[in-house]
Write a protein that holds these residues in place. Structure first.
Motif, PDB file in Angstrom:
ATOM      1  N   CYS A  91      77.476 -12.054  51.655  1.00  0.00           N
ATOM      2  CA  CYS A  91      76.852 -13.295  51.202  1.00  0.00           C
ATOM      3  C   CYS A  91      77.135 -13.474  49.718  1.00  0.00           C
ATOM      4  N   HIS A  93      75.767 -14.792  46.814  1.00  0.00           N
ATOM      5  CA  HIS A  93      74.468 -15.257  46.323  1.00  0.00           C
ATOM      6  C   HIS A  93      74.580 -15.578  44.842  1.00  0.00           C
ATOM      7  N   PHE A 105      67.512 -15.282  54.148  1.00  0.00           N
ATOM      8  CA  PHE A 105      68.750 -14.528  54.343  1.00  0.00           C
ATOM      9  C   PHE A 105      68.823 -13.911  55.733  1.00  0.00           C
ATOM     10  N   GLU A 141      75.421 -19.389  48.545  1.00  0.00           N
ATOM     11  CA  GLU A 141      74.770 -18.775  49.714  1.00  0.00           C
ATOM     12  C   GLU A 141      75.701 -18.746  50.923  1.00  0.00           C
TER      13      GLU A 141
END
Length: 309
Positions: A91, A93, A105, A141
């Motif tokens: 991911c 982030h 998540f 994201e």
């Protein structure tokens, strides 16, 4: 870096999340780790997930500083992280993105596993010659298949490029070219109230230091930097901004330079206040007094149209 303190704020938000299926959290800093001032303040784990810090090597740090463009930093940091990841699912982030739902998540990961996607985004991409109907997704994201990228792509292919698509010139933003070449795009939208994300704040900070003419009116989301640093335990910029605003100024210190907020549109200020209030509520069950005072100072110093009273 001047933004490293935001990492502590981000980890604070992640502590409120379900990270049961997260193997580790990789923090990528844009310089050698010996130069990162918050390194000793990083926790060993968050939500049960070990924290591992990575840094640029000397050549990467020197070259990125010479270029001074936010898109170089984001692309290089993502590339370093993907290369170091020990899992297939990764991911991306963003440093300035904070979850506002504890199960965010977990849901994103489960959907990524279910979909079999190579790239999963929470928003459709549009702009720079692309429209939402083209089916591309944004990077923040984003869940991606790191094994596919390492086996079938080079890191430089993820960087921004101009090229022709269907006979017209387009600007392939970071990862868009690979989204097209490798396929496997999947959109899994989340409610805007589930994510605090002042878009492009980090790139705007780089522009602020190197080429302020690139900034949107009033600096875009840049005035939120002081709040994020305060959230991470570094309150000097928030306090300095509040003092200046309460004195009637529209210019506040941001990093090593001043930023004039006079042209900040009122709707942008409204949006920023809503975002801050949501994050404060998620983390502290309400807006803390010092944050409320800073928001009030912003309101007092700026007129409804974003110009000085």
């Amino acid at each position: 870096t001047g933004l490293a303190g935001i990492a502590l704020a981000n980890l604070r938000a992640l502590e409120r999340c379900d990270l049961g299926q997260c193997a580790e959290l990789l923090l990528v800093f844009d310089r050698p780790l010996a130069e990162v001032h918050v390194l000793n303040e990083l926790p060993e784990s968050v939500g049960g997930a070990p924290v591992r810090a990575l840094g640029y090597d000397a050549r990467q740090a020197r070259t990125s500083r010479q270029i001074g463009w936010g898109w170089v930093y984001s692309w290089l940091s993502w590339s370093v992280g993907i290369g170091a990841a020990r899992t297939r699912a990764v991911c991306l982030h963003d440093l300035d993105a904070m979850p506002l739902a504890s199960d965010l998540f977990e849901r994103l990961y489960e959907e990524f596993e279910r979909s079999g996607a190579t790239f999963q985004g929470v928003r459709p991409y549009s702009g720079n010659g692309f429209v939402e109907a083209d089916g591309f997704v944004t990077t923040y994201e984003m869940f991606l298949d790191a094994l596919v990228l390492r086996e079938r792509a080079k890191a430089i292919e993820a960087f921004s490029r101009f090229d022709k698509r269907d006979g017209a010139w387009v600007d392939y933003d970071t990862f868009l070219y690979l989204e097209e070449r490798l396929g496997g795009r999947h959109l899994f939208e989340v409610d805007p109230e589930e994510l605090f994300h002042p878009s492009q704040l980090l790139c705007q900070f780089t522009d602020h230091l190197n080429d302020p003419d690139r900034l949107p009116p009033g600096g875009g989301n840049l005035n939120l930097l002081a709040y994020l640093l305060h959230l991470g335990g570094e309150s000097a910029q928030l306090e300095a901004a509040q003092r200046a605003l309460e004195a009637g100024a529209t210019t506040v210190p941001v990093g090593s330079r001043d930023l004039d907020l006079a042209a900040l549109p009122s709707e942008r200020l409204d949006w920023q206040q809503t975002q801050v209030e949501r994050l404060e509520t998620f983390l502290f069950d309400g807006v803390r007094p010092e944050v409320a005072a800073w928001l009030a100072a912003l309101r007092s110093a700026l007129s409804p149209t974003g110009t000085r009273r």
